[in-house]
Design a protein around this motif. Structure first.
Motif, PDB file in Angstrom:
ATOM      1  N   GLN A 160     -17.188  14.940   7.023  1.00 30.25           N
ATOM      2  CA  GLN A 160     -17.882  15.416   5.833  1.00 30.25           C
ATOM      3  C   GLN A 160     -18.619  14.298   5.125  1.00 30.25           C
ATOM      4  O   GLN A 160     -18.296  13.121   5.254  1.00 30.25           O
ATOM      5  N   HIS A 164     -21.982  18.102   2.618  1.00 31.77           N
ATOM      6  CA  HIS A 164     -21.659  19.061   3.664  1.00 31.77           C
ATOM      7  C   HIS A 164     -20.390  18.646   4.398  1.00 31.77           C
ATOM      8  O   HIS A 164     -19.964  17.482   4.328  1.00 31.77           O
ATOM      9  N   GLN A 166     -18.673  19.288   8.444  1.00 31.78           N
ATOM     10  CA  GLN A 166     -19.055  19.721   9.780  1.00 31.78           C
ATOM     11  C   GLN A 166     -17.834  19.685  10.692  1.00 31.78           C
ATOM     12  O   GLN A 166     -16.968  18.812  10.581  1.00 31.78           O
ATOM     13  N   GLN A 180     -22.182  23.339  10.538  1.00 34.82           N
ATOM     14  CA  GLN A 180     -22.124  22.689   9.237  1.00 34.82           C
ATOM     15  C   GLN A 180     -21.915  23.727   8.140  1.00 34.82           C
ATOM     16  O   GLN A 180     -22.490  24.816   8.177  1.00 34.82           O
ATOM     17  N   ASP A 182     -21.197  24.248   3.644  1.00 35.35           N
ATOM     18  CA  ASP A 182     -21.232  23.628   2.318  1.00 35.35           C
ATOM     19  C   ASP A 182     -19.819  23.342   1.820  1.00 35.35           C
ATOM     20  O   ASP A 182     -19.576  22.334   1.166  1.00 35.35           O
ATOM     21  N   ARG A 290     -15.859  17.902   0.309  1.00 36.96           N
ATOM     22  CA  ARG A 290     -16.312  19.282   0.537  1.00 36.96           C
ATOM     23  C   ARG A 290     -15.209  20.181   1.090  1.00 36.96           C
ATOM     24  O   ARG A 290     -15.469  21.289   1.565  1.00 36.96           O
TER      25      ARG A 290
END
Length: 388
Positions: A160, A164, A166, A180, A182, A290
């Protein structure tokens, strides 16, 4: 005592007639956050429901091939029915749930109290219903909103940035997506892989006993009682509940709860029995950049007081609504609620398992008085209802 089935359903539903479904036209859909939920237990489902109900793009994955059929918790707090009402879950289940009206407490076989559970805001403080039925109804409500739980899906490679997160999704041992998001929400239980990858400390301790839970089928449960507690000078406590007709669940802070159940109900047939360890632990903060942690991934507590399932659902709906509104103060809100609930459940555990003659005397005297003067126990059942 209590309200009729129709009036209970009507009142719980009426409280939410003013809630509006999120109109996705109010915002550009492309600007809505993209969210992944890891874990399809109570907290993950509650979060996904809150998001999907308001138009957010959410996916929910679960590494198990299907939902567990083990009933686990049975006490559903009044606040949970209120939180789930906007999604149609309450209306689909409330008529099947058994309202808590009477609670019987014995110590070394002696009756200490038969407590009439007071109403909280003209509604039962809690109802009894198997957790598996509640989670199934939540999943069905989510499916009606267009979100399907992706069973048999795990992940790897979580990374992260400030904006974002991932990871790679895996099905049948094959990497199928590198994607990906948010936000990622870890709702994957007490042994959370998400929490482990984040290297987030899980502060606290394990309780010393080996706990066991079991369910039996029986026709001998007293119909006027919903829950019973059997304590002893040894510090062992056996909590019995009646989550559905013909079924009794027992939880004990000692091995062989099945045998204890059969001693109380000789006609019983054991449906399942399992051992588990109880911990009092929590993360310092539920957010790392995130990624959020909710439910048992963020905190574990004693089953005494029946708060685990209810706190998990509160976590999910509270975080979902906060992210919709862009309210990042929810980080402190989640943490503070967990602290209070863990303190309450630990206090309850200490009262249940104490071997001190003095404390047992105080405990038993209090509940004996509460039996004759219900106002003395209102604070306790208010907390049980979820009114923190």
């Amino acid at each position: 005592m209590g309200l009729g089935v129709r009036s209970r359903s009507a009142l719980l539903s009426q409280s939410y007639t003013q809630i509006q479904t999120y109109d996705s036209g109010e915002r550009n859909l492309a600007s809505l956050p993209k969210i992944l939920v890891i874990g399809a237990g109570a907290s993950g489902l509650a979060f996904a429901l809150a998001c999907a109900h308001r138009g957010l793009k959410v996916r929910i994955i679960e590494k198990r091939p299907e939902r567990s059929r083990i009933q686990k918790a049975t006490g559903i707090a009044q606040s949970v029915w209120q939180q789930l009402a906007p999604y149609g879950v309450t209306a689909s289940l409330i008529d099947r749930a058994l309202p808590m009206k009477n609670f019987v407490f014995r110590d070394d076989g002696k009756l200490i109290a038969n407590v009439r559970v007071p109403l909280v805001g003209n509604e039962p403080a809690a109802h009894l219903l198997p957790q598996a039925q509640l989670e199934q109804a939540m999943e069905q409500a989510l499916f009606r909103m267009g979100v399907k739980v992706e069973y048999g899906t795990s992940f790897s490679g979580l990374a992260q940035s400030e904006l974002h997160a991932q990871l790679i999704l895996i099905r049948d041992a094959v990497e199928v997506e590198n994607i990906q998001f948010d936000w990622i929400v870890g709702a994957d239980g007490a042994n959370s892989e998400v929490r482990s990858i984040l290297r987030t400390p899980f502060i606290g301790r394990d309780y010393p006993e080996q706990w066991t839970v079991s369910e039996i089928s029986t026709k001998q449960w007293p119909t006027e009682v919903q829950a019973q507690l059997f304590l002893s000078t040894s510090g062992t406590g056996l909590f019995l509940s009646h989550p559905s007709p013909g079924i009794v669940q027992g939880i004990m802070n000692a091995p062989s709860v099945g045998a204890a159940l059969l001693a109380h109900f000789p006609d019983g047939a054991i449906q399942y029995e399992r051992q588990f360890v109880v911990s009092l632990r929590r993360v310092q903060t539920p957010r790392v950049k995130r990624v959020w942690l909710i439910g048992d991934a963020a905190h574990t507590q004693s089953p005494v007081g029946g708060q685990g399932l209810n706190l998990a659902i509160w976590d999910g709906t509270t975080l979902g609504n906060a992210l919709i509104n862009g309210d990042m103060s929810v980080e402190a809100t989640l943490s503070n609620r967990a602290k209070r609930v863990l303190f309450f459940t630990d206090f309850d555990y200490r009262m249940l398992s104490t071997k001190s003659k003095f404390i047992r005397k105080l405990r038993n005297t209090y509940w004996s008085l509460a039996c004759r003067h219900p106002f003395l126990s209102r604070w306790f059942f208010k907390l049980i209802s979820g009114a923190w």
